[in-house]
Design a protein around this motif. Structure first.
Motif, PDB file in Angstrom:
ATOM      1  N   GLU A 164       0.832  -1.206   0.000  1.00  0.00           N
ATOM      2  CA  GLU A 164       0.000   0.000   0.000  1.00  0.00           C
ATOM      3  C   GLU A 164       0.865   1.255   0.000  1.00  0.00           C
ATOM      4  O   GLU A 164       0.550   2.243  -0.673  1.00  0.00           O
ATOM      5  CB  GLU A 164      -0.927  -0.007   1.219  1.00  0.00           C
ATOM      6  CG  GLU A 164      -2.057  -1.027   1.123  1.00  0.00           C
ATOM      7  CD  GLU A 164      -2.877  -1.101   2.404  1.00  0.00           C
ATOM      8  OE1 GLU A 164      -2.727  -0.214   3.268  1.00  0.00           O
ATOM      9  OE2 GLU A 164      -3.675  -2.053   2.528  1.00  0.00           O
ATOM     10  N   ARG A 165       1.962   1.209   0.738  1.00  0.00           N
ATOM     11  CA  ARG A 165       2.873   2.356   0.787  1.00  0.00           C
ATOM     12  C   ARG A 165       3.447   2.668  -0.587  1.00  0.00           C
ATOM     13  O   ARG A 165       3.523   3.834  -1.008  1.00  0.00           O
ATOM     14  CB  ARG A 165       4.001   2.070   1.784  1.00  0.00           C
ATOM     15  CG  ARG A 165       5.093   3.125   1.827  1.00  0.00           C
ATOM     16  CD  ARG A 165       6.226   2.665   2.727  1.00  0.00           C
ATOM     17  NE  ARG A 165       7.443   3.440   2.482  1.00  0.00           N
ATOM     18  CZ  ARG A 165       8.649   3.087   2.907  1.00  0.00           C
ATOM     19  NH1 ARG A 165       8.806   1.982   3.618  1.00  0.00           N
ATOM     20  NH2 ARG A 165       9.697   3.828   2.642  1.00  0.00           N
ATOM     21  N   VAL A 166       3.847   1.640  -1.304  1.00  0.00           N
ATOM     22  CA  VAL A 166       4.385   1.842  -2.648  1.00  0.00           C
ATOM     23  C   VAL A 166       3.307   2.403  -3.566  1.00  0.00           C
ATOM     24  O   VAL A 166       3.543   3.353  -4.322  1.00  0.00           O
ATOM     25  CB  VAL A 166       4.962   0.531  -3.217  1.00  0.00           C
ATOM     26  CG1 VAL A 166       5.446   0.741  -4.652  1.00  0.00           C
ATOM     27  CG2 VAL A 166       6.097   0.012  -2.341  1.00  0.00           C
ATOM     28  N   ALA A 167       2.107   1.827  -3.501  1.00  0.00           N
ATOM     29  CA  ALA A 167       1.017   2.282  -4.361  1.00  0.00           C
ATOM     30  C   ALA A 167       0.653   3.743  -4.091  1.00  0.00           C
ATOM     31  O   ALA A 167       0.374   4.517  -5.019  1.00  0.00           O
ATOM     32  CB  ALA A 167      -0.208   1.395  -4.162  1.00  0.00           C
ATOM     33  N   GLU A 168       0.677   4.140  -2.822  1.00  0.00           N
ATOM     34  CA  GLU A 168       0.356   5.529  -2.461  1.00  0.00           C
ATOM     35  C   GLU A 168       1.377   6.509  -3.021  1.00  0.00           C
ATOM     36  O   GLU A 168       1.068   7.679  -3.258  1.00  0.00           O
ATOM     37  CB  GLU A 168       0.290   5.668  -0.935  1.00  0.00           C
ATOM     38  CG  GLU A 168      -0.960   5.042  -0.329  1.00  0.00           C
ATOM     39  CD  GLU A 168      -0.876   4.914   1.185  1.00  0.00           C
ATOM     40  OE1 GLU A 168       0.145   5.357   1.772  1.00  0.00           O
ATOM     41  OE2 GLU A 168      -1.819   4.366   1.784  1.00  0.00           O
ATOM     42  N   ALA A 169       2.592   6.041  -3.249  1.00  0.00           N
ATOM     43  CA  ALA A 169       3.640   6.909  -3.803  1.00  0.00           C
ATOM     44  C   ALA A 169       3.430   7.178  -5.289  1.00  0.00           C
ATOM     45  O   ALA A 169       3.991   8.139  -5.832  1.00  0.00           O
ATOM     46  CB  ALA A 169       5.009   6.274  -3.579  1.00  0.00           C
ATOM     47  N   PHE A 170       2.610   6.347  -5.951  1.00  0.00           N
ATOM     48  CA  PHE A 170       2.369   6.492  -7.385  1.00  0.00           C
ATOM     49  C   PHE A 170       0.862   6.438  -7.654  1.00  0.00           C
ATOM     50  O   PHE A 170       0.376   5.523  -8.319  1.00  0.00           O
ATOM     51  CB  PHE A 170       3.092   5.397  -8.172  1.00  0.00           C
ATOM     52  CG  PHE A 170       4.570   5.336  -7.904  1.00  0.00           C
ATOM     53  CD1 PHE A 170       5.442   6.157  -8.591  1.00  0.00           C
ATOM     54  CD2 PHE A 170       5.087   4.483  -6.932  1.00  0.00           C
ATOM     55  CE1 PHE A 170       6.811   6.119  -8.342  1.00  0.00           C
ATOM     56  CE2 PHE A 170       6.446   4.445  -6.672  1.00  0.00           C
ATOM     57  CZ  PHE A 170       7.311   5.267  -7.374  1.00  0.00           C
TER      58      PHE A 170
END
Length: 267
Positions: free
Chosen positions: A47-53
């Motif tokens: 989720e953290r990675v997805a929130e960055a993009f």
């Protein structure tokens, strides 16, 4: 898109204008740890990675374990030839408890973002079919217990072996996308260890045999209307990136430092 190996690379991919993540490696969640990561830990990271993009896809590669990349919880005897041994999707399918935990984490994260799953080192159709079955089972299980998760998600194949390239037409039919890992595809096609300095001049993704396989994969995906991308190092080199565009690859995923030059070249 950017390739992300470690959490520290998320910011670099953002700063260099990555349009999502084409290869999110997950081995760091295991290696160097004395216990396997929990479902919650993995879901939070995805989720953290997805929130960055936001709004862009994130392609999570399932554990590419093997050789020197086995975590402490595994007690694995050394293999004579680990590059041809028990690794990647073979390990995951043989260790379903670990694999199911990762699949559940990806499904949970995919409820809120366009997250996709990618299977490394595929050599057989049943590896894709078995993985898809596990994804469907875990999605149904999460739904039954009321956990927020995606009902399904795209499952793609990382084409890293001549077997996968030659069977790309069938793989494209049973998967949602194809993504070529040119490092291993070159190594396995030319029978050259890319870490062997004595053979360095023989390791080239521009070899006609590798280029034929790359063309085969792009055409197989196009024939059934599925996306095909390249996430290997070849995509990070300007002349090679130009060549890949000509072969029909619409998406390239590269190391964050290479993003500005490759985007400039394409434009």
């Amino acid at each position: 898109r950017g390739n992300v190996d470690l959490p520290d690379e998320i910011a670099a991919a953002q700063a260099h204008g990555a349009e999502g993540v084409g290869l999110l490696r997950t081995e760091f969640l295991l290696t160097g740890h004395s216990t396997l990561p929990s479902e919650n830990e993995q879901a939070a990271y995805f989720e953290r990675v997805a929130e960055a993009f936001p709004g862009h896809p994130v392609v999570v590669r399932t554990y590419d374990l093997g050789g020197d990349k086995f975590p402490a919880p595994f007690r694995v005897p050394p293999e004579a030839n680990p590059a041809l041994g028990w690794r990647a999707i073979r390990v995951c399918l043989d260790e379903p408890a670990m694999f199911r935990t990762q699949i559940r984490a990806v499904l949970r994260a995919a409820a809120r973002a366009p997250i996709q799953l990618m299977i490394p080192l595929v050599t057989r159709l049943d590896e894709v079919e078995r993985t898809r079955a596990l994804v469907a089972e875990e999605a149904a299980g999460l739904r039954q217990v009321g956990v927020e998760a995606a009902a399904s998600l795209p499952v793609g194949v990382m084409v890293e072996t001549p077997a996968a390239a030659v069977m790309a037409d069938r793989l494209a039919e049973i998967s949602d996308f194809l993504s070529v890992g040119t490092n291993d595809l070159t190594q396995y096609t030319l029978v050259v260890d890319r870490g062997n300095a004595r053979l360095a001049d023989r390791f080239t993704p521009h070899d006609p045999s590798v280029l034929r396989l790359l063309k085969l994969v792009a055409e197989a995906a196009r024939a059934v209307g599925k996306p095909a991308s390249v996430c290997g190092e070849m995509a990070s080199e300007p002349l090679s990136a130009f060549l890949l565009l000509g072969l029909g690859y619409a998406t390239l995923s590269v190391a964050p430092p290479a993003l500005p030059l490759i985007k400039w070249l394409i434009r």
